[in-house]
Design a protein around this motif. Structure first.
Motif, PDB file in Angstrom:
ATOM      1  N   ALA A 258       0.813  -1.217   0.000  1.00  0.00           N
ATOM      2  CA  ALA A 258       0.000   0.000   0.000  1.00  0.00           C
ATOM      3  C   ALA A 258       0.846   1.267   0.000  1.00  0.00           C
ATOM      4  O   ALA A 258       0.334   2.353  -0.261  1.00  0.00           O
ATOM      5  CB  ALA A 258      -0.926  -0.005   1.212  1.00  0.00           C
ATOM      6  N   GLY A 259       2.150   1.135   0.291  1.00  0.00           N
ATOM      7  CA  GLY A 259       3.033   2.299   0.289  1.00  0.00           C
ATOM      8  C   GLY A 259       3.115   3.016   1.624  1.00  0.00           C
ATOM      9  O   GLY A 259       3.449   4.199   1.688  1.00  0.00           O
ATOM     10  N   VAL A 260       2.839   2.298   2.714  1.00  0.00           N
ATOM     11  CA  VAL A 260       2.906   2.894   4.050  1.00  0.00           C
ATOM     12  C   VAL A 260       4.366   3.071   4.464  1.00  0.00           C
ATOM     13  O   VAL A 260       5.218   2.225   4.163  1.00  0.00           O
ATOM     14  CB  VAL A 260       2.147   2.010   5.071  1.00  0.00           C
ATOM     15  CG1 VAL A 260       2.305   2.532   6.498  1.00  0.00           C
ATOM     16  CG2 VAL A 260       0.674   1.917   4.699  1.00  0.00           C
ATOM     17  N   ASP A 261       4.646   4.155   5.162  1.00  0.00           N
ATOM     18  CA  ASP A 261       5.976   4.444   5.671  1.00  0.00           C
ATOM     19  C   ASP A 261       6.472   3.262   6.512  1.00  0.00           C
ATOM     20  O   ASP A 261       5.734   2.753   7.370  1.00  0.00           O
ATOM     21  CB  ASP A 261       5.914   5.712   6.541  1.00  0.00           C
ATOM     22  CG  ASP A 261       7.246   6.052   7.154  1.00  0.00           C
ATOM     23  OD1 ASP A 261       8.065   6.664   6.463  1.00  0.00           O
ATOM     24  OD2 ASP A 261       7.459   5.678   8.338  1.00  0.00           O
ATOM     25  N   PRO A 262       7.708   2.798   6.296  1.00  0.00           N
ATOM     26  CA  PRO A 262       8.214   1.623   7.021  1.00  0.00           C
ATOM     27  C   PRO A 262       8.221   1.774   8.540  1.00  0.00           C
ATOM     28  O   PRO A 262       8.029   0.795   9.258  1.00  0.00           O
ATOM     29  CB  PRO A 262       9.641   1.444   6.488  1.00  0.00           C
ATOM     30  CG  PRO A 262       9.648   2.146   5.175  1.00  0.00           C
ATOM     31  CD  PRO A 262       8.654   3.258   5.280  1.00  0.00           C
ATOM     32  N   ASP A 263       8.448   2.969   9.064  1.00  0.00           N
ATOM     33  CA  ASP A 263       8.444   3.157  10.520  1.00  0.00           C
ATOM     34  C   ASP A 263       7.054   2.918  11.103  1.00  0.00           C
ATOM     35  O   ASP A 263       6.917   2.279  12.153  1.00  0.00           O
ATOM     36  CB  ASP A 263       8.932   4.556  10.900  1.00  0.00           C
ATOM     37  CG  ASP A 263      10.412   4.759  10.599  1.00  0.00           C
ATOM     38  OD1 ASP A 263      11.154   3.748  10.522  1.00  0.00           O
ATOM     39  OD2 ASP A 263      10.829   5.922  10.436  1.00  0.00           O
ATOM     40  N   VAL A 264       6.032   3.408  10.431  1.00  0.00           N
ATOM     41  CA  VAL A 264       4.648   3.198  10.873  1.00  0.00           C
ATOM     42  C   VAL A 264       4.303   1.715  10.764  1.00  0.00           C
ATOM     43  O   VAL A 264       3.695   1.139  11.674  1.00  0.00           O
ATOM     44  CB  VAL A 264       3.665   4.062  10.060  1.00  0.00           C
ATOM     45  CG1 VAL A 264       2.221   3.709  10.376  1.00  0.00           C
ATOM     46  CG2 VAL A 264       3.926   5.542  10.312  1.00  0.00           C
ATOM     47  N   SER A 265       4.704   1.093   9.671  1.00  0.00           N
ATOM     48  CA  SER A 265       4.450  -0.342   9.486  1.00  0.00           C
ATOM     49  C   SER A 265       5.094  -1.150  10.601  1.00  0.00           C
ATOM     50  O   SER A 265       4.484  -2.072  11.144  1.00  0.00           O
ATOM     51  CB  SER A 265       5.009  -0.818   8.142  1.00  0.00           C
ATOM     52  OG  SER A 265       4.367  -0.178   7.080  1.00  0.00           O
ATOM     53  N   TYR A 266       6.330  -0.793  10.958  1.00  0.00           N
ATOM     54  CA  TYR A 266       7.037  -1.505  12.007  1.00  0.00           C
ATOM     55  C   TYR A 266       6.313  -1.361  13.346  1.00  0.00           C
ATOM     56  O   TYR A 266       6.124  -2.339  14.068  1.00  0.00           O
ATOM     57  CB  TYR A 266       8.480  -1.011  12.110  1.00  0.00           C
ATOM     58  CG  TYR A 266       9.232  -1.653  13.247  1.00  0.00           C
ATOM     59  CD1 TYR A 266       9.700  -2.959  13.134  1.00  0.00           C
ATOM     60  CD2 TYR A 266       9.448  -0.963  14.436  1.00  0.00           C
ATOM     61  CE1 TYR A 266      10.367  -3.568  14.180  1.00  0.00           C
ATOM     62  CE2 TYR A 266      10.119  -1.567  15.482  1.00  0.00           C
ATOM     63  CZ  TYR A 266      10.575  -2.862  15.358  1.00  0.00           C
ATOM     64  OH  TYR A 266      11.233  -3.458  16.400  1.00  0.00           O
ATOM     65  N   GLU A 267       5.909  -0.147  13.696  1.00  0.00           N
ATOM     66  CA  GLU A 267       5.208   0.075  14.963  1.00  0.00           C
ATOM     67  C   GLU A 267       3.920  -0.741  15.035  1.00  0.00           C
ATOM     68  O   GLU A 267       3.624  -1.370  16.059  1.00  0.00           O
ATOM     69  CB  GLU A 267       4.914   1.563  15.153  1.00  0.00           C
ATOM     70  CG  GLU A 267       6.157   2.375  15.432  1.00  0.00           C
ATOM     71  CD  GLU A 267       5.912   3.868  15.496  1.00  0.00           C
ATOM     72  OE1 GLU A 267       4.757   4.313  15.287  1.00  0.00           O
ATOM     73  OE2 GLU A 267       6.884   4.600  15.766  1.00  0.00           O
ATOM     74  N   LEU A 268       3.157  -0.743  13.955  1.00  0.00           N
ATOM     75  CA  LEU A 268       1.920  -1.529  13.934  1.00  0.00           C
ATOM     76  C   LEU A 268       2.217  -3.023  14.007  1.00  0.00           C
ATOM     77  O   LEU A 268       1.485  -3.774  14.662  1.00  0.00           O
ATOM     78  CB  LEU A 268       1.097  -1.211  12.686  1.00  0.00           C
ATOM     79  CG  LEU A 268       0.276   0.073  12.767  1.00  0.00           C
ATOM     80  CD1 LEU A 268      -0.263   0.444  11.389  1.00  0.00           C
ATOM     81  CD2 LEU A 268      -0.857  -0.067  13.768  1.00  0.00           C
ATOM     82  N   SER A 269       3.287  -3.468  13.376  1.00  0.00           N
ATOM     83  CA  SER A 269       3.607  -4.897  13.415  1.00  0.00           C
ATOM     84  C   SER A 269       4.039  -5.342  14.806  1.00  0.00           C
ATOM     85  O   SER A 269       3.733  -6.460  15.226  1.00  0.00           O
ATOM     86  CB  SER A 269       4.663  -5.251  12.360  1.00  0.00           C
ATOM     87  OG  SER A 269       5.936  -4.780  12.731  1.00  0.00           O
ATOM     88  N   VAL A 270       4.729  -4.477  15.539  1.00  0.00           N
ATOM     89  CA  VAL A 270       5.104  -4.813  16.916  1.00  0.00           C
ATOM     90  C   VAL A 270       3.860  -4.876  17.794  1.00  0.00           C
ATOM     91  O   VAL A 270       3.697  -5.809  18.593  1.00  0.00           O
ATOM     92  CB  VAL A 270       6.135  -3.802  17.476  1.00  0.00           C
ATOM     93  CG1 VAL A 270       6.353  -4.014  18.968  1.00  0.00           C
ATOM     94  CG2 VAL A 270       7.455  -3.917  16.727  1.00  0.00           C
ATOM     95  N   ALA A 271       2.951  -3.910  17.631  1.00  0.00           N
ATOM     96  CA  ALA A 271       1.696  -3.923  18.401  1.00  0.00           C
ATOM     97  C   ALA A 271       0.888  -5.184  18.074  1.00  0.00           C
ATOM     98  O   ALA A 271       0.345  -5.833  18.980  1.00  0.00           O
ATOM     99  CB  ALA A 271       0.888  -2.665  18.101  1.00  0.00           C
ATOM    100  N   LEU A 272       0.817  -5.549  16.790  1.00  0.00           N
ATOM    101  CA  LEU A 272       0.102  -6.764  16.395  1.00  0.00           C
ATOM    102  C   LEU A 272       0.759  -8.003  17.008  1.00  0.00           C
ATOM    103  O   LEU A 272       0.068  -8.900  17.497  1.00  0.00           O
ATOM    104  CB  LEU A 272       0.056  -6.894  14.874  1.00  0.00           C
ATOM    105  CG  LEU A 272      -0.551  -8.195  14.341  1.00  0.00           C
ATOM    106  CD1 LEU A 272      -2.015  -8.313  14.746  1.00  0.00           C
ATOM    107  CD2 LEU A 272      -0.388  -8.284  12.836  1.00  0.00           C
TER     108      LEU A 272
END
Length: 153
Positions: free
Chosen positions: A30-44
Motif C-alpha cells: 500500500a506504500g505505508v511508511d516503514p516506521d509506521v508499518s514496524y510500529e503496527l507490526s510490533v503492536a500486532l
C-alpha cells in the motif's frame, strides 16, 4: 485505498509471525511508511502473543474455538485498524478503554498491553459480549512513503 483481511489462526506460537508478515506485506504494497508499518507490526505481535498465551477456552476447551483466535486488519484511507479477538476468559471487569493495571517494575509479564498503547494512536481493550474472550483493537494514522510501491503484473 481500502484493504481488509481477516485470519482465523490456531493458538500456536508459529501463527504470530504469520500475522505479522501479512500485515507488513500489506503495508509495503500500500506504500505505508516503514516506521509506521514496524510500529503496527510490533503492536500486532504483542496482541497475537497475548491471544496465544491467554486466549484459550474456559476449562481448557478441547477442539473448540478456544484453540483459535482471529486477527482482522483494515487499511481505510489514512487509518489502519487492527483487531485481535480470542476465546479466553477475557479481561477482568467490564469493558475498558485502557490496559489493565500496570505491571510492577520487576514483573516478567504484563508489558505487552502497555506497549500496544504506546505504539498505536487509539486502543480499546474489552471482552466479547455473549461468547466470552478478549478483544484488543487499535488504530494508527498512516504516513506514506515518498513513492508508493507498484504491483508488477
Amino acid at each position: 485505498m481500502s484493504i481488509w483481511w481477516s485470519l482465523h489462526l490456531r493458538r500456536e506460537a508459529a501463527s504470530v509471525p504469520l500475522a505479522r508478515r501479512l500485515l507488513l506485506g500489506t503495508m509495503e504494497t500500500a506504500g505505508v511508511d516503514p516506521d509506521v508499518s514496524y510500529e503496527l507490526s510490533v503492536a500486532l505481535t504483542e496482541a497475537c502473543a497475548n491471544a496465544v498465551e491467554h486466549g484459550g477456552g474456559v476449562g481448557g476447551e478441547a477442539g473448540g474455538t478456544g484453540r483459535a483466535y482471529r486477527v482482522t486488519a483494515y487499511l481505510d484511507g489514512e487509518t489502519c485498524r487492527i483487531e485481535v479477538a480470542d476465546s479466553g476468559p477475557g479481561f477482568p471487569g467490564a469493558e475498558r478503554a485502557s490496559a489493565p493495571t500496570a505491571p510492577s517494575d520487576d514483573a516478567e509479564h504484563g508489558r505487552g498491553l502497555r506497549l500496544i498503547e504506546e505504539l498505536a494512536d487509539h486502543v480499546q481493550f474489552g471482552n466479547r459480549s455473549g461468547r466470552g474472550g478478549a478483544v484488543v483493537s487499535f488504530d494508527k494514522i498512516l504516513k506514506w512513503k515518498d513513492e508508493p510501491s507498484l504491483l508488477m503484473a
